[in-house]
Scaffold this motif. Structure first.
Motif, PDB file in Angstrom:
ATOM      1  N   TRP A 161       0.826  -1.218   0.000  1.00  0.00           N
ATOM      2  CA  TRP A 161       0.000   0.000   0.000  1.00  0.00           C
ATOM      3  C   TRP A 161       0.852   1.256   0.000  1.00  0.00           C
ATOM      4  O   TRP A 161       0.390   2.324  -0.411  1.00  0.00           O
ATOM      5  CB  TRP A 161      -0.936  -0.026   1.204  1.00  0.00           C
ATOM      6  N   ALA A 162       2.083   1.168   0.463  1.00  0.00           N
ATOM      7  CA  ALA A 162       2.982   2.317   0.391  1.00  0.00           C
ATOM      8  C   ALA A 162       3.332   2.641  -1.060  1.00  0.00           C
ATOM      9  O   ALA A 162       3.573   3.793  -1.420  1.00  0.00           O
ATOM     10  CB  ALA A 162       4.260   2.041   1.189  1.00  0.00           C
ATOM     11  N   VAL A 163       3.349   1.605  -1.911  1.00  0.00           N
ATOM     12  CA  VAL A 163       3.606   1.810  -3.340  1.00  0.00           C
ATOM     13  C   VAL A 163       2.338   2.258  -4.054  1.00  0.00           C
ATOM     14  O   VAL A 163       2.358   3.173  -4.874  1.00  0.00           O
ATOM     15  CB  VAL A 163       4.140   0.513  -3.973  1.00  0.00           C
ATOM     16  N   ASP A 164       1.199   1.612  -3.729  1.00  0.00           N
ATOM     17  CA  ASP A 164      -0.077   1.948  -4.368  1.00  0.00           C
ATOM     18  C   ASP A 164      -1.198   1.620  -3.386  1.00  0.00           C
ATOM     19  O   ASP A 164      -1.522   0.451  -3.153  1.00  0.00           O
ATOM     20  CB  ASP A 164      -0.246   1.160  -5.666  1.00  0.00           C
ATOM     21  N   SER A 165      -1.794   2.648  -2.834  1.00  0.00           N
ATOM     22  CA  SER A 165      -2.840   2.455  -1.817  1.00  0.00           C
ATOM     23  C   SER A 165      -4.144   1.954  -2.409  1.00  0.00           C
ATOM     24  O   SER A 165      -5.065   1.581  -1.672  1.00  0.00           O
ATOM     25  CB  SER A 165      -3.093   3.769  -1.062  1.00  0.00           C
ATOM     26  N   ASN A 166      -4.274   1.948  -3.737  1.00  0.00           N
ATOM     27  CA  ASN A 166      -5.505   1.502  -4.380  1.00  0.00           C
ATOM     28  C   ASN A 166      -5.523   0.007  -4.680  1.00  0.00           C
ATOM     29  O   ASN A 166      -6.502  -0.510  -5.203  1.00  0.00           O
ATOM     30  CB  ASN A 166      -5.711   2.268  -5.695  1.00  0.00           C
ATOM     31  N   VAL A 167      -4.427  -0.676  -4.380  1.00  0.00           N
ATOM     32  CA  VAL A 167      -4.363  -2.111  -4.653  1.00  0.00           C
ATOM     33  C   VAL A 167      -5.274  -2.862  -3.671  1.00  0.00           C
ATOM     34  O   VAL A 167      -5.205  -2.644  -2.454  1.00  0.00           O
ATOM     35  CB  VAL A 167      -2.916  -2.625  -4.529  1.00  0.00           C
ATOM     36  N   ALA A 168      -6.120  -3.729  -4.203  1.00  0.00           N
ATOM     37  CA  ALA A 168      -6.987  -4.572  -3.361  1.00  0.00           C
ATOM     38  C   ALA A 168      -6.290  -5.901  -3.113  1.00  0.00           C
ATOM     39  O   ALA A 168      -5.929  -6.608  -4.064  1.00  0.00           O
ATOM     40  CB  ALA A 168      -8.327  -4.787  -4.046  1.00  0.00           C
ATOM     41  N   LEU A 169      -6.100  -6.244  -1.864  1.00  0.00           N
ATOM     42  CA  LEU A 169      -5.419  -7.489  -1.502  1.00  0.00           C
ATOM     43  C   LEU A 169      -6.446  -8.549  -1.129  1.00  0.00           C
ATOM     44  O   LEU A 169      -7.296  -8.326  -0.262  1.00  0.00           O
ATOM     45  CB  LEU A 169      -4.473  -7.256  -0.326  1.00  0.00           C
ATOM     46  N   THR A 170      -6.368  -9.704  -1.785  1.00  0.00           N
ATOM     47  CA  THR A 170      -7.265 -10.822  -1.478  1.00  0.00           C
ATOM     48  C   THR A 170      -6.448 -12.094  -1.328  1.00  0.00           C
ATOM     49  O   THR A 170      -5.315 -12.184  -1.797  1.00  0.00           O
ATOM     50  CB  THR A 170      -8.299 -11.028  -2.603  1.00  0.00           C
ATOM     51  N   ASN A 171      -7.032 -13.075  -0.646  1.00  0.00           N
ATOM     52  CA  ASN A 171      -6.383 -14.388  -0.472  1.00  0.00           C
ATOM     53  C   ASN A 171      -4.976 -14.269   0.122  1.00  0.00           C
ATOM     54  O   ASN A 171      -4.032 -14.890  -0.346  1.00  0.00           O
ATOM     55  CB  ASN A 171      -6.298 -15.139  -1.805  1.00  0.00           C
ATOM     56  N   THR A 172      -4.853 -13.432   1.133  1.00  0.00           N
ATOM     57  CA  THR A 172      -3.555 -13.322   1.795  1.00  0.00           C
ATOM     58  C   THR A 172      -3.437 -14.417   2.853  1.00  0.00           C
ATOM     59  O   THR A 172      -4.406 -14.804   3.491  1.00  0.00           O
ATOM     60  CB  THR A 172      -3.396 -11.956   2.462  1.00  0.00           C
ATOM     61  N   GLY A 173      -2.248 -14.914   3.024  1.00  0.00           N
ATOM     62  CA  GLY A 173      -2.014 -15.969   4.006  1.00  0.00           C
ATOM     63  C   GLY A 173      -0.734 -16.709   3.690  1.00  0.00           C
ATOM     64  O   GLY A 173      -0.002 -16.359   2.747  1.00  0.00           O
ATOM     65  N   THR A 174      -0.461 -17.740   4.450  1.00  0.00           N
ATOM     66  CA  THR A 174       0.749 -18.519   4.223  1.00  0.00           C
ATOM     67  C   THR A 174       0.500 -19.579   3.151  1.00  0.00           C
ATOM     68  O   THR A 174      -0.636 -19.941   2.865  1.00  0.00           O
ATOM     69  CB  THR A 174       1.199 -19.202   5.520  1.00  0.00           C
ATOM     70  N   LEU A 175       1.592 -20.062   2.585  1.00  0.00           N
ATOM     71  CA  LEU A 175       1.476 -21.102   1.563  1.00  0.00           C
ATOM     72  C   LEU A 175       0.864 -22.372   2.149  1.00  0.00           C
ATOM     73  O   LEU A 175       0.071 -23.051   1.487  1.00  0.00           O
ATOM     74  CB  LEU A 175       2.853 -21.395   0.966  1.00  0.00           C
ATOM     75  N   ASN A 176       1.221 -22.687   3.399  1.00  0.00           N
ATOM     76  CA  ASN A 176       0.636 -23.870   4.046  1.00  0.00           C
ATOM     77  C   ASN A 176      -0.875 -23.740   4.172  1.00  0.00           C
ATOM     78  O   ASN A 176      -1.616 -24.701   3.941  1.00  0.00           O
ATOM     79  CB  ASN A 176       1.258 -24.084   5.421  1.00  0.00           C
ATOM     80  N   GLU A 177      -1.354 -22.557   4.540  1.00  0.00           N
ATOM     81  CA  GLU A 177      -2.794 -22.337   4.657  1.00  0.00           C
ATOM     82  C   GLU A 177      -3.470 -22.468   3.293  1.00  0.00           C
ATOM     83  O   GLU A 177      -4.564 -23.025   3.178  1.00  0.00           O
ATOM     84  CB  GLU A 177      -3.063 -20.955   5.249  1.00  0.00           C
TER      85      GLU A 177
END
Length: 285
Positions: free
Chosen positions: A130-146
């Motif tokens: 978000w410091a680079v682009d505050s308009n980016v929508a983040l989805t499906n964040t988590g660890t690879l194991n999850e």
């Protein structure tokens, strides 16, 4: 299949270079039409020939409504080892990895390799994006194991749990069945056991006799079970991967568990038989 990646994709995932080289930062920044392919693609389409310097066309890229690529012909500069790329059960598909900058199609994903627990860095990664682009929508964040648990392991784990429940019930039935038959047999043979003890048979002899009866039943059941399992190999094969349905180690382990359950089921009847008083047993003659 093809993936759009950066030059950091390969070291992040630990992909092993077999031949040639990987994508460079300059090639990614300039959206050059170069590609790295996997070993399956080389084996299927080039055979023993050297794929380096050869060209491959990704026809799908010139049919995209958004992010269309004109003349999507890429020069192969490297070959990497195969990895799972369509689930954990199926073999790898031929795969091409090209610079992500060649097209703005679809969503983008970011992979971060960490030294410590990755969960602790999720918020830090969000802030950096978000410091680079505050308009980016983040989805499906988590660890690879999850991610793997949610999309790859859920169905096999459910099948494994279900089969495990049925297997446990079957093992319990084996133990109950052996115990019931042996206990009934011992109760019917109290007089015979008393005679054996009166004629000099030791408690250990009685114990071996009872356990032998139980193991005979277990052996018959194991033989029938093995014959049945070989008969439904195709059904078993559809539920497992990476191992043969006739894996000798697994079969030996199952036989050992069944034998242990059978011996355990014989314990109480055997102890009862060892305590038979020959005087009392012979009194009923």
């Amino acid at each position: 299949m093809f993936q759009r990646v950066s030059e950091g994709y390969f070291p992040t995932l630990g992909l092993r270079l077999i031949r040639g080289r990987l994508l460079s930062e300059a090639e990614v920044n300039d959206a050059r039409k170069v590609a790295v392919v996997n070993q399956t693609l080389v084996s299927r389409y080039f055979g023993p020939e050297d794929p380096l310097g050869r060209r491959i066309k990704l026809t799908l890229l010139e049919t995209l409504p958004n992010g269309k690529v004109e003349d999507p012909v890429f020069e192969i500069v490297g070959v990497v080892s195969d990895v799972k790329n369509r689930g954990i059960q199926d073999p790898p598909m031929p795969e091409v990895l090209v610079p992500y900058t060649v097209s703005g199609m679809a969503e983008r994903g970011i992979l971060v390799r960490t030294r410590n627990a990755p969960e602790a860095l999720l918020n830090s990664v969000r802030r950096e994006i978000w410091a680079v682009d505050s308009n980016v929508a983040l989805t499906n964040t988590g660890t690879l194991n999850e991610f793997l648990k949610q999309f790859s392991y859920a169905a096999p784990r459910f099948s494994l749990t279900l089969l495990g429940i049925f297997a446990s019930v079957g093992l319990i039935l084996v133990a109950i069945g052996v115990y019931s038959v042996i206990a009934y047999t011992v109760s019917r043979q109290t007089h015979e056991i008393g005679i054996r003890i009166a004629l000099g048979a030791s408690r250990a002899d009685v114990l071996r006799m009872v356990v032998r009866m139980g193991l005979r039943l277990v052996a018959i059941g194991v033989a029938i079970g093995l014959a049945g399992s070989f008969g439904v190999t195709r059904l078993i094969a559809s539920q497992i991967w990476g191992i043969s349905p006739h894996d000798p180690t697994t079969i030996a382990g199952v036989i050992a568990v069944i034998a242990l359950a059978g011996v355990s089921a014989c314990y109480v009847p055997a102890r009862k038989a060892m305590k038979v008083d020959p005087i009392i047993a012979l009194r009923y003659e």
